[in-house]
Design an enzyme around this catalytic site. Sequence first.
Site, PDB file in Angstrom:
ATOM      1  N   GLU A 172       0.837  -1.215   0.000  1.00 58.20           N
ATOM      2  CA  GLU A 172       0.000   0.000   0.000  1.00 58.20           C
ATOM      3  C   GLU A 172       0.868   1.260   0.000  1.00 58.20           C
ATOM      4  O   GLU A 172       0.773   2.112   0.891  1.00 58.20           O
ATOM      5  CB  GLU A 172      -0.951  -0.019   1.192  1.00 58.20           C
ATOM      6  CG  GLU A 172      -1.969  -1.139   1.097  1.00 58.20           C
ATOM      7  CD  GLU A 172      -3.066  -1.101   2.154  1.00 58.20           C
ATOM      8  OE1 GLU A 172      -2.862  -0.478   3.204  1.00 58.20           O
ATOM      9  OE2 GLU A 172      -4.127  -1.705   1.923  1.00 58.20           O
ATOM     10  N   GLU A 361      -5.311  -8.499  -1.205  1.00 54.15           N
ATOM     11  CA  GLU A 361      -5.991  -8.301   0.079  1.00 54.15           C
ATOM     12  C   GLU A 361      -7.449  -7.986  -0.174  1.00 54.15           C
ATOM     13  O   GLU A 361      -7.755  -7.142  -1.025  1.00 54.15           O
ATOM     14  CB  GLU A 361      -5.404  -7.119   0.868  1.00 54.15           C
ATOM     15  CG  GLU A 361      -4.108  -7.406   1.559  1.00 54.15           C
ATOM     16  CD  GLU A 361      -3.661  -6.268   2.471  1.00 54.15           C
ATOM     17  OE1 GLU A 361      -4.527  -5.607   3.077  1.00 54.15           O
ATOM     18  OE2 GLU A 361      -2.445  -6.057   2.551  1.00 54.15           O
TER      19      GLU A 361
END
Length: 464
Positions: A172, A361
């Site tokens: 991220e 994810e």
Amino acid sequence: MKTFPKDFLWGGAFAANQVEGAYLEEGKGLSTSDMQPQGIFGPVVERVPGDSSLKDVAIDFYHRYPEDIKLFAEMGFSCLRVSVAWTRIFPDGDESQPNEAGLAFYDRLFDELAAHGITPLVTLSHYEMPWGLVKHYGGWGNRQTITFFERYARTLFARYKEKVKLWLTFNEINMSLHAPLTGVGLPEGSSKSEIYQAIHHQLVASARVVKACHEMIPDARIGNMLLGGLMYPLTCKPEDVLKTLQENRSWQFFGDVQCRGVYPGYMLRYFRDNQIQIAITEADREALKSTVDFVSFSYYMTGCVTADEALNKQARGNVLSMVPNPHLISSEWGWQIDPLGLRTLLNMLWDRYQKPLFIVENGLGANDKPDAEGVVQDDYRIRYLNDHLVQVREAIDDGVDIIGYTCWGPIDLVSASRAELSKRYGFIYVDRDDSGKGTLARRRKKSFYWYKEVIATNGASLDG
Ligand code: BG6
């Protein structure tokens, strides 16, 4: 009939600091995660002998990985996304020689996965960096950190070149704007220029290790990892639409640099408009040209954007702020659930980059309560995952090239945003609570059997 590709990778994902524990064992150094016992938005707490944090033991994966991998294999996983704790390999970050005990641990882990036919997908940096680099060098604000990171990545590539063929650079990477300590090792309150300079160093580091990976393991593939923060305009007012475009670009910018190798014009304008000064060298520009092989991302929720400041009520995910969508329901933690948004995002990323995508994810954090027999009847999780996977299948039918799906936290773990164990994502229940009490015993939830069936049928058992 719509299906998943034959070689589609199915599995789960987690990060070292949320599962391993053993936070000082076998030479490991302190990381930013160890210094934030209350999670990525919490304060930095100086560690003193005898203190403790939930993450110090986490779910004790460091010692229990053979048992856990056996359970993943029982579900039929073909892939497991893990991260390497940088501080197990270079405890302070700036050593010239790696810590052999740390390297040996990941050898054992990868060997165990291989023994069960599970392909590792390895994130080089997932929400942690050596505290030594923050303390003595100023984290990613310092250009030297690029060299330390490259040394670390090259050490892993050399050691595991036969065992790991799928890599990710930074988890991220766009989250540094929201949690600068976790993302780039800068204190809260850092200026935009400081944060973007640190991000620039990280983007250069990412590109340099992409190049190193291609040179050192020619048959490997290496991707980036974005928080897929898809935003919708709250209304069709042109002002809302433009603001949404800009908001989406604030995270797409990272993917644009990592996939296209240059800074996009809209970002240069943003820097100009906001008096953000960044030092970019010719060598940096050259380095950025090494682009990723595939794009990976996390997907949990979507949100809305409005140009109307009065309406700009803030709803918070773990990283992004957004206006609630009146058409969606929320999880217990206020994350808005939007399966269809996953199809939109997959199409958007495919249209934009034309590179294979990997959903690394996705999942539902819930406060699971075992029933009288000790079983968690997590039909809500089954529904959530089913509905998202149906949309993945739709996107495949739309022509999107998708490598695989690793849902977040296949076994309960410590949450990143608030460092809780009561926010559970797993198919496997772990007996440990927020105060650290519990036996750490593992138990299969109802969703365990559901996911096993989904994998066994390569998605044919999905409802919808
Ligand atoms: C992602 C992170 O942001 O979301 C994970 O990559 C994190 O590390 C996951 O755990 C879920 O967030 P949380 O706060 O519920 O753990």
